[in-house]
Design a protein around this motif. Structure first.
Motif, mmCIF file in Angstrom:
data_model
loop_
_atom_site.group_PDB
_atom_site.id
_atom_site.type_symbol
_atom_site.label_atom_id
_atom_site.label_comp_id
_atom_site.label_asym_id
_atom_site.label_seq_id
_atom_site.Cartn_x
_atom_site.Cartn_y
_atom_site.Cartn_z
ATOM 1 N N ALA A 130 70.034 35.876 5.729
ATOM 2 C CA ALA A 130 69.058 35.736 4.661
ATOM 3 C C ALA A 130 68.438 34.347 4.739
ATOM 4 C CB ALA A 130 69.732 35.949 3.310
ATOM 5 N N ASP A 131 67.257 34.210 4.184
ATOM 6 C CA ASP A 131 66.524 32.937 4.284
ATOM 7 C C ASP A 131 67.289 31.779 3.658
ATOM 8 O OD1 ASP A 131 64.475 34.237 5.562
ATOM 9 O OD2 ASP A 131 63.272 34.500 3.749
ATOM 10 N N ASP A 132 68.083 32.060 2.637
ATOM 11 C CA ASP A 132 68.763 30.979 1.928
ATOM 12 C C ASP A 132 70.196 30.763 2.398
ATOM 13 O OD1 ASP A 132 69.681 33.377 0.968
ATOM 14 O OD2 ASP A 132 69.686 32.791 -1.148
ATOM 15 N N LEU A 161 70.577 48.092 15.183
ATOM 16 C CA LEU A 161 71.158 48.897 14.123
ATOM 17 C C LEU A 161 70.152 49.259 13.032
ATOM 18 C CD1 LEU A 161 74.666 47.257 13.570
ATOM 19 C CD2 LEU A 161 73.960 48.954 15.245
ATOM 20 N N THR A 162 68.899 48.904 13.226
ATOM 21 C CA THR A 162 67.892 49.189 12.214
ATOM 22 C C THR A 162 67.641 50.695 12.113
ATOM 23 O OG1 THR A 162 66.797 47.065 12.538
ATOM 24 C CG2 THR A 162 65.485 48.816 11.547
ATOM 25 N N THR A 163 67.635 51.194 10.877
ATOM 26 C CA THR A 163 67.345 52.595 10.603
ATOM 27 C C THR A 163 66.294 52.658 9.503
ATOM 28 O OG1 THR A 163 69.576 53.276 11.201
ATOM 29 C CG2 THR A 163 68.327 54.802 9.837
ATOM 30 N N GLY A 164 65.403 53.621 9.606
ATOM 31 C CA GLY A 164 64.281 53.671 8.680
ATOM 32 C C GLY A 164 64.644 54.015 7.258
ATOM 33 N N LYS A 165 65.727 54.751 7.041
ATOM 34 C CA LYS A 165 66.081 55.236 5.711
ATOM 35 C C LYS A 165 67.585 55.159 5.508
ATOM 36 C CE LYS A 165 65.858 59.435 2.859
ATOM 37 N NZ LYS A 165 65.465 60.875 2.828
ATOM 38 N N SER A 166 67.997 54.722 4.336
ATOM 39 C CA SER A 166 69.418 54.698 4.029
ATOM 40 C C SER A 166 69.902 56.111 3.716
ATOM 41 C CB SER A 166 69.702 53.796 2.830
ATOM 42 O OG SER A 166 71.085 53.819 2.522
ATOM 43 N N GLU A 167 71.015 56.486 4.321
ATOM 44 C CA GLU A 167 71.604 57.802 4.090
ATOM 45 C C GLU A 167 73.072 57.688 3.702
ATOM 46 O OE1 GLU A 167 70.919 60.146 7.556
ATOM 47 O OE2 GLU A 167 68.732 59.945 7.467
ATOM 48 N N LEU A 168 73.439 56.563 3.093
ATOM 49 C CA LEU A 168 74.831 56.380 2.691
ATOM 50 C C LEU A 168 75.197 57.332 1.567
ATOM 51 C CD1 LEU A 168 75.417 52.515 2.651
ATOM 52 C CD2 LEU A 168 75.945 54.158 4.462
ATOM 53 N N CYS A 203 84.336 51.214 0.906
ATOM 54 C CA CYS A 203 84.054 50.309 2.023
ATOM 55 C C CYS A 203 82.679 49.683 1.924
ATOM 56 C CB CYS A 203 84.194 51.038 3.359
ATOM 57 S SG CYS A 203 82.780 52.069 3.813
ATOM 58 N N ALA A 204 81.816 50.196 1.051
ATOM 59 C CA ALA A 204 80.457 49.656 0.950
ATOM 60 C C ALA A 204 79.848 50.036 -0.392
ATOM 61 C CB ALA A 204 79.580 50.182 2.079
ATOM 62 N N GLU A 205 79.162 49.091 -1.018
ATOM 63 C CA GLU A 205 78.443 49.387 -2.251
ATOM 64 C C GLU A 205 77.050 49.927 -1.976
ATOM 65 O OE1 GLU A 205 79.120 46.871 -5.988
ATOM 66 O OE2 GLU A 205 79.160 45.407 -4.363
ATOM 67 N N PHE A 206 76.404 49.355 -0.966
ATOM 68 C CA PHE A 206 75.015 49.690 -0.665
ATOM 69 C C PHE A 206 74.735 49.330 0.779
ATOM 70 C CE2 PHE A 206 75.440 45.981 -3.504
ATOM 71 C CZ PHE A 206 75.352 44.979 -2.564
ATOM 72 N N ASP A 207 73.564 49.715 1.253
ATOM 73 C CA ASP A 207 73.214 49.499 2.645
ATOM 74 C C ASP A 207 72.741 48.074 2.883
ATOM 75 O OD1 ASP A 207 72.870 50.277 5.299
ATOM 76 O OD2 ASP A 207 71.902 52.149 4.739
ATOM 77 N N GLY A 208 72.594 47.708 4.163
ATOM 78 C CA GLY A 208 72.005 46.433 4.522
ATOM 79 C C GLY A 208 70.497 46.473 4.399
ATOM 80 N N PRO A 209 69.818 45.342 4.554
ATOM 81 C CA PRO A 209 68.357 45.292 4.386
ATOM 82 C C PRO A 209 67.607 46.165 5.385
ATOM 83 C CG PRO A 209 69.192 43.239 5.311
ATOM 84 C CD PRO A 209 70.378 44.020 4.865
ATOM 85 N N ASN A 210 68.179 46.404 6.537
ATOM 86 C CA ASN A 210 67.560 47.282 7.540
ATOM 87 C C ASN A 210 68.363 48.571 7.713
ATOM 88 O OD1 ASN A 210 65.501 45.347 8.207
ATOM 89 N ND2 ASN A 210 67.070 44.208 9.323
ATOM 90 N N ASN A 211 69.171 48.902 6.690
ATOM 91 C CA ASN A 211 69.995 50.118 6.700
ATOM 92 C C ASN A 211 70.986 50.122 7.861
ATOM 93 O OD1 ASN A 211 68.478 51.065 4.445
ATOM 94 N ND2 ASN A 211 66.877 51.722 5.863
ATOM 95 N N GLU A 212 71.565 48.950 8.105
ATOM 96 C CA GLU A 212 72.513 48.810 9.208
ATOM 97 C C GLU A 212 73.756 49.683 9.024
ATOM 98 O OE1 GLU A 212 70.145 44.952 9.062
ATOM 99 O OE2 GLU A 212 71.074 46.298 7.606
ATOM 100 N N LEU A 252 68.552 36.325 15.188
ATOM 101 C CA LEU A 252 69.241 37.298 14.361
ATOM 102 C C LEU A 252 69.953 38.320 15.222
ATOM 103 C CD1 LEU A 252 66.390 37.998 11.788
ATOM 104 C CD2 LEU A 252 68.199 36.293 11.651
ATOM 105 N N PRO A 253 71.039 38.861 14.739
ATOM 106 C CA PRO A 253 71.707 39.915 15.509
ATOM 107 C C PRO A 253 70.901 41.206 15.415
ATOM 108 C CG PRO A 253 72.797 39.593 13.412
ATOM 109 C CD PRO A 253 71.748 38.529 13.522
ATOM 110 N N PRO A 254 70.933 42.051 16.459
ATOM 111 C CA PRO A 254 71.536 41.781 17.760
ATOM 112 C C PRO A 254 70.633 40.905 18.620
ATOM 113 C CG PRO A 254 70.533 43.926 17.773
ATOM 114 C CD PRO A 254 70.376 43.407 16.366
#
Length: 605
Positions: A233-235, A336-343, A313-322, A249-251
């Motif tokens: 993140a920027d901060d 690991l970028t995905t267009g839509k979160s499907e968690l 194991c997770a509350e929500f997805d990453g910014p790019n739905n990693e 940034l990874p990867p």
């Protein structure tokens, strides 16, 4: 916050929904990697860990050999009525029924009590990781019929390749009505990142004689294991994966510092210049955190309550739905970028859903007092009655939904895509419509518990769960918390409500319903008067212990007029001292130097 789904229609809305504890649902298969690892460079269970060599914490019992095959790694204890409950953890079990030898003198452990063992199919199993950093079998031994306010000595014998423990000691709770002054440590939201100062001050408090520690949720931040696969993140001055925020940034190509050992003198569990300090594996964060706090849990009771970070194991997805890429699509390398979160609920491995780790790694006295396990319980200590309850599930519009809240139409089970990763519970019965707070077993238990308190013995009553009912940082969950619990606490003259969740320290003015300030209860800025029959409650937000997510920030918003003190710069914990029947004090202890950041005196008229 997830949007609330369409209401259940007809008879289904009023159906009995019961589970205690609720089993993990396996209707739909888990489709992610066998062991999710939040490290893009090394995907093995022994990965580098986002810039660090794998973290190491000493176990509760030192193994007798250099290459142990089993070990007692964690020991803690908690109060039960008329005694204590000893809890300890091993990778592969104890080779029979667990046992504790105990007595009133360290050289006369003439009593021996047997217990029970629980386990779950953790991901990864202990067969795949270092024995002295892994727990998969959880041993429970209750020692009851003990004298109040007395020190006892005990030892856990070896078995199945484990080494016996040292001779340890515990102190039972003071009897209800005992007028001896006492202090406790109150904390919320303490992982092992940014918590070095807090932990140091807690250890001093233990050495100075606090009776017990009360931790109101967010215990290990195990669900932040995936920090290593997220972009900076920027901060963030340093990324948790060992990169910085200069665009790399990874990867991608990782800097050489990722592979460097720690600088001399650097403590791996406190962060450093080469990255964050979370293990890249969910379960390992639990193991490391529990071993990190052994200097507290082996010396005083450690009483806990669930928070949002214990749910799954997770509350929500990453910014790019990693996380969708990894946990749903089984992509572990490359982009690991995905267009839509499907968690969904089924995105986490089965062992990492529905508070499973939390349920096994602690043993609170819910069952002994008519509550439910580690979720809601109460106990007396001297002049005070303490109530721990669950602000995550088991009331209407709780942040973590039961499946009944995900249903539409005439469904009896939600579809996979109707669920959320943190769906959990209920852990008690819902006797009627899930929309009616009075139908929930937890609310019924709280009312019964409050009505049964003998205020001649325990004039002080303190309640805690993870989430606040009010704060300068306003959120919809606070309204739902108030709708469920505020009226009961005011009706029965609860003296103070402790919470966390928001990562700062905030002391509010005494508040009545709808955030009305009860000025009749304010003597001065540092003294509140608790008048019999009052229609207000003291609220204290205590989420500043330290964790990987750092402090909450207020930005440019003004502090609400309900707030007396707000500090979002320092870490620390709070110390509650009950002096006598009419006076108690609350001190906010700063982690950096142990100084007092705020003090409040509560007096009864």
């Amino acid at each position: 916050m997830k949007a609330f789904t369409t209401a259940v229609a007809g008879a289904l809305a009023a159906a009995l929904v019961s589970a205690a504890p609720q089993a993990v649902d396996t209707t739909f298969p888990y489709t992610g990697p066998a062991v999710p690892v939040g490290d893009l460079v090394d995907q093995t269970v022994n990965g580098n860990g986002q810039g660090f060599p794998r973290l190491v914490e000493h176990p509760a019992v030192k193994p007798s050999s250099a290459n142990p095959t089993n070990n007692i790694n964690v020991i803690s204890y908690s109060y039960i009525p008329d005694g204590v409950h000893v809890h300890f953890q091993t990778p592969f079990g104890i080779g029979g029924e667990p046992r504790v030898h105990w007595g009133e003198e360290p050289d006369k452990l003439w009593h021996s009590t047997k217990g029970t063992t629980r386990t779950y199919d953790r991901t990864p199993p202990c067969s795949e990781v270092a024995v002295t950093q892994c727990s998969q079998f959880f041993h429970e031994v209750s020692l009851s019929g003990l004298k109040p306010g007395k020190t006892y000595y005990y030892q856990i014998p070896g078995g199945n390749g484990t080494t016996q423990s040292d001779i340890l000691y515990f102190s039972t709770a003071k009897a209800a009505g005992d007028k001896t002054p006492f202090s406790i440590a109150v904390l919320n939201d303490m992982g092992y990142t940014n918590a070095a100062g807090t932990f140091q001050q807690l250890q001093k408090a233990v050495d100075d004689g606090i009776a017990f520690a009360w931790h109101g949720g967010d215990l290990s931040y195990a669900d932040d294991w995936y920090s290593g696969i997220l972009p900076c993140a920027d901060d963030w001055p340093v990324c948790y994966n060992g990169t910085n925020n200069t665009g790399q940034l990874p990867p991608g190509d990782f800097p050489p510092t990722y592979f460097l050992p720690l600088p001399e003198g650097e403590i791996p569990n406190q962060g450093g210049p080469y990255g964050g300090d979370m293990s890249p594996i969910y379960e390992s964060n639990w193991d490391l955190w529990q071993q990190w706090i052994l200097n507290i849990t082996t010396k005083v009771p450690y009483m806990v309550i669930p928070g949002n970070h214990e749910a799954s194991c997770a509350e929500f997805d990453g910014p790019n739905n990693e996380l969708t890429s990894m946990l749903v699509n089984n992509v572990t390398t490359g982009n690991l970028t995905t267009g839509k979160s499907e968690l969904t609920y089924y995105s986490c491995p089965e062992s990492q859903r529905n508070f499973t780790a939390y349920n096994h790694r602690f043993r609170m006295p819910g069952d002994e007092v008519g509550g439910v396990g580690n979720f809601w319980y109460s106990f007396d200590f001297g002049l005070a009655h303490f109530i721990a309850f669950n602000g995550e599930t088991d009331y209407y519009q709780s942040p973590e939904f039961p499946f009944v809240a995900d249903l539409t139409g005439n469904e009896t089970h939600p579809l996979e895509n109707q669920t959320f990763p943190t769906d959990s519970g209920p852990f008690g019965a819902i006797d009627g419509s899930y929309k009616n707070n009075s139908a929930y077993q937890q609310l019924q238990w709280i009312q019964k518990d409050l009505a049964s308190i003998d205020r001649t013995k325990t004039p002080w009553v303190f309640a805690m769960s993870h989430r606040p009912m009010y704060s300068t940082e306003v959120s919809s969950y606070q309204t739902h918390m108030r709708n469920a619990f505020e009226g009961l606490f005011i009706k029965y003259n609860v003296d103070a409500y402790f919470s966390g969740h928001i990562h700062w320290y905030e002391r509010l003015w005494p508040l009545g319903v709808n955030s009305t300030i009860d000025m009749s209860g304010v003597v001065n800025n540092n003294t509140y008067k608790l008048v019999e029959g009052r229609k207000s409650l003291v609220h204290l937000i205590n989420g500043m212990a330290g964790n990987i997510e750092s402090h909450s920030t207020l930005g440019t918003d003004k502090v609400l007029n309900i707030t007396a003190v707000l500090d979002f710069e320092h870490y620390g914990y709070s110390k509650l001292t009950v002096h006598n029947e009419t006076t108690a004090t609350w001190d906010y202890i700063k982690g950096d130097d142990g100084s007092i950041g705020d003090t409040l005196t509560l007096i009864k008229a």
